[in-house]
Design a protein around this motif. Structure first.
Motif: not given
Lengths: 214, 214, 214, 214
Positions: A112-113, A84-85, A87-91, B90-92
């Motif tokens: 990351c957040a 979840n960097h 530059e590479r956000r995840l759900k 959704l993304k976090l």
């Protein structure tokens, strides 16, 4: 302190940076690792430096063309992974799945957040560590400890409220050894770095300067 | 108990379901609301039923073609919104942004998640409530209290560990009044329902059956 | 010429703009339509202005919480829809699915794209029209005909090579009546506009100025 | 005929499959290549087999953590890349950007799509080839030539209408040498294969059987 050098897709020589990481790690009390592109994992791991993936997907072995399998990056030599960097956000469900996939394969995890609320959320997923990356500091060269020290302290509190076993890294605004010391003073267990080392004319000297005050 | 009837994009008459929601709400101790498609919000709100949006985006007024603005759904009559439903993950960072946007516009918020770890994460974002939707129960007709009561109790514990002010709804496996009572007994403050009411031959009778044991 | 006024999520009064669109359309040779947020479709359509959706999803009736169903926006009064706007990009397979869903519901379709290659791709999906939105012109106020007339001519050629029945609209860099005439001279069958009308102090006057040279 | 063996994230030995690909390619008139996970590219390329990436992102060198850079997969030994595989769908603008990035790095490109309309769209992006993957055939073992030969012929026509220089591969429903011959007879310049080789007890024998009728 844990120092993770993220090579992103910078036009650097990943093997040269990895050799510097390995050597400076050997000569200091800090723990230093390097996170190259997936396609460079194998050559970087062969240097003996501690090697991390930049991302893994929430998948298992199977029909997942073009995805990053936790076991695949372990095969190539990775010991840990960012998740979840910015530059590479995840759900949210996929960040959870990625932490589970990394655990399954034996990878250490840093989620990351952006801010303390999201840091609490990331900690609830049970990773080894979380990293706070205030968007307003990414790539600015402004040290987080100077620009907004509260965000690090609030992130440390938010993670501790959810799970005191989750370490908090400082993921933006770090470029000097003084920044690393300031991050530690705010309760951070480590830092994420990128251009300050990867794009330095002399990555080895940049790393030595970083660990010198520790 | 709060009962939220999600109309998804079912081929139902949203106004007829909304009128049933309004009338059964008036005649019971439960609080009942209905969540239509965005394009149907206005006609549903005009019935006087408590109306919710199914989703809002993490945006403000501006250049956001094709997105759902919290203030826009409020204009159309919405009082609350689902966020991060299993069909609209959704993304976090965006779930966080959507909670903030909803708060800004005065919408009540329910953030959905699959399992206790994600429920802890959702609670950390500070919504009014979270809803646990175990994927293995969605659309099966198996009541969550019978199939896997631990997941509800664990979700209640996970949310309470992060923020005891966040209510926990039961978001799958509810179709009868006994299921609603069982959900309440497990610590749930409400339920999400969909096809059991929206696709019923007689939505009013289905709602009356749901609230009868309360 | 077709003039589509996209209200995005601007803080404008959608009904007031729609009334201006309706009245200026009635008094000119141009065809003018307005695309509000989904939650505002119904009130906008009630003005009698030609009303468009900003987006539809590649779905049918069913379990699609938080999505935009073509039939739902038709219920609310939409006659057409944008697809793949630069602020709401879709996967290629989903852009195809959205065109099919819009056709099924009887909506006219405009698929947006950045450059001539993508315009050829968009035309291959068989929409009624495509709109070229060079990213370097979006929101700049620089007329496309002045900044980069070749991109419009190349887009017209790319669409004609794939399917001569697909019209080409000019989707960025239009703010005056002269821009509209220039777009027509380059082979464009219409224009997309946003802030020039939606954020004007007097939207009616802005529209009248646009159609005056036609 | 071009035969591309996609290893997805299957639990196979990528080096053993690659050695079989290399040897069978050497002893036949077909051109055979293998596409492993990104983290396995280097070890696969070292076998001497023609090696492809499963995906590249529409990016350049820079701040792109967790993405696949075309130049990075070239460094690891890739000669080509799949783009927009059904398991890694891209936005239309990103598929275009990925083709451009691959060209820049000197990678051969195959853009995947589901049906003739999307094949026309994919061809408009100017790749070396497109591959038609009817979703109803993926993973079924039903040969495309038997189940739905029209879809291959229509895809060949759709691509030729847009750009006659773009080859059309058959991306689903291929498991035997007869299927390969049938695909060729329908106008296909090659095939994508996955489990039929990657999960075979004896990948070498599976490949030999495939090329035998050519």
């Amino acid at each position: 302190m844990f120092i993770l050098v993220n090579l992103k897709t910078y036009p650097c020589d990943p093997v040269a940076v990895a050799e510097a990481v390995r050597d400076v790690d050997d000569g200091s009390d800090a723990r230093i690792a390097v996170a190259p592109q997936a396609a460079h994992l194998e050559r970087v791991a062969e240097t003996g430096a501690e090697t991390w993936a930049q991302h893994v997907d929430p998948i298992d072995h199977g029909s997942n063309t073009g995805h990053s399998l936790a076991e695949g990056v372990v095969d190539a030599g990775a010991a840990g992974t960012l998740i979840n960097h910015s530059e590479r956000r995840l759900k949210l469900a996929d960040a959870d799945g990625a932490v589970r996939a990394a655990e399954r394969a034996g990878l250490e995890t840093v989620v990351c957040a952006n801010n303390p609320a999201q840091i609490g959320a990331a900690a609830a997923l049970g990773p080894d560590a979380v990293a706070v990356e205030p968007p307003e500091l990414i790539g600015t060269g402004t040290p987080v400890s100077q620009a907004d020290p509260d965000v690090v302290e609030d992130a440390v509190d938010a993670a501790a409220n959810v799970d005191p076993d989750v370490a908090v890294l400082c993921g933006a605004g770090i470029s000097t050894g003084d920044d690393v010391v300031a991050a530690a003073d705010l309760g951070s267990g480590g830092v994420l770095l990128a251009s300050g080392v990867a794009k330095a004319d002399d990555p080895r000297a940049a790393l030595e300067e970083l660990v010198e005050p520790l």
